[in-house]
Design a protein around this motif. Structure first.
Motif: not given
Length: 295
Positions: A32-43
């Motif tokens: 999971l790619v998180l930005q400030f705790g929010r999911v922005v991308d899933i690999k």
């Protein structure tokens, strides 16, 4: 020189920033790619990924089928015989975004605690609806399937797919073992007593049938013996009658000699009788006189 000295740190920093923006997704994991705790991308596909340094972070989760052992649990079936059940489950993370929302930053440890709760509830519900004999018999495969299906429905809300649930061990609590053994021993003794009673009953029937058969065979043999004896007597009498009819004088002579032989045998006592006794009628008859004269 001064310009080169300035460029080297810049290049190093730029290289560090570039390297920190790259990450590798292993084939055994999801990212999971998180930005400030929010999911922005899933690999979910293995390979190279990119993120914004210092702003975005990478959280890794295992993509393999995981195993979770449940602590031994005491359940009470319908017949109130308490059992200690040891089970385990196999699961995998199916929906990474939903999984992150359900467990938050707790990760797989939080997920395992949630799975423990789900399995415990299902074990109590399913095993509490049947008897202990069903749990200890071959029907336990169907029970494990019911537990798994119930766990699948509840774990789906966590983004988890439950692959399998198995009962490793099903035992009686230590404090109940003696009482259970005593009850089992009493049941076996009762069954043995019943078997002996049925065996004695069957033996009585066999003996009665055998005695009846003996009486029937003996009666039939005696009947046949009487019939044979009667036929023999009749045949003997017929032979005597024929012999008497053929030569009455000889027959009378033979009967008298037979009587004398039996009466004057070596083993008989001395007989004292008068000369005019009826026993000597044949000797005093004309036939006897002629016989004596012929001698």
């Amino acid at each position: 020189m001064r310009k080169s000295a300035f460029l080297i740190p810049v290049i190093v920093v730029a290289a560090a920033i570039a390297l920190s923006s790259l990450f590798i997704v292993d084939e055994r994991e999801k990212v999971l790619v998180l930005q400030f705790g929010r999911v922005v991308d899933i690999k979910e596909v293995p390979g190279l990924g990119v993120k914004i340094p210092l702003i975005q972070e990478v959280v890794r989760y295992d993509d393999r089928i995981l195993s979770r052992d449940v602590e031994p649990l005491e359940v009470t079936p319908l017949d109130d015989r308490r059992l200690v059940v040891d089970a385990f489950a196999r699961y995998r993370i199916a929906d990474l975004n939903q999984f992150r929302q359900a467990v938050g930053t707790g990760g797989e440890g939080a997920a395992e605690r949630r799975i423990d709760g789900i399995l415990r509830n299902e074990l109590r519900e399913v095993l509490g609806s049947v008897s202990s004999n069903d749990i200890l018999s071959s029907d336990r495969a169907a029970l494990m399937l019911r537990i798994r299906n119930g766990a699948i429905a509840e774990a789906r809300a966590l983004g988890i797919e439950v692959v399998d649930v198995r009962l490793k061990r099903t035992d009686l609590p230590t404090e109940n073992l003696d009482a259970t053994f005593q009850r089992m021993r009493a049941e076996r003794e009762r069954e043995a007593t019943d078997e002996r009673a049925r065996g004695n009953e069957a033996a009585q029937r066999v003996r009665a049938q055998a005695d009846r058969t003996v009486v029937e065979l003996t009666s039939d043999a005696e009947r046949q013996a009487e019939i044979i004896r009667g036929e023999a007597d009749a045949r003997r009498n017929a032979i005597f009658a024929d012999a008497f009819g053929a030569d009455p004088e000889f027959f009378e002579f033979y009967r008298s000699l037979t009587a004398y032989d039996r009466a004057l045998g070596a083993n008989n006592s001395t007989m004292v009788m008068s000369p005019d006794s009826e026993f000597f009628n044949y000797l005093k008859s004309d036939q006897g006189a002629r016989g004596l004269a012929a001698e």
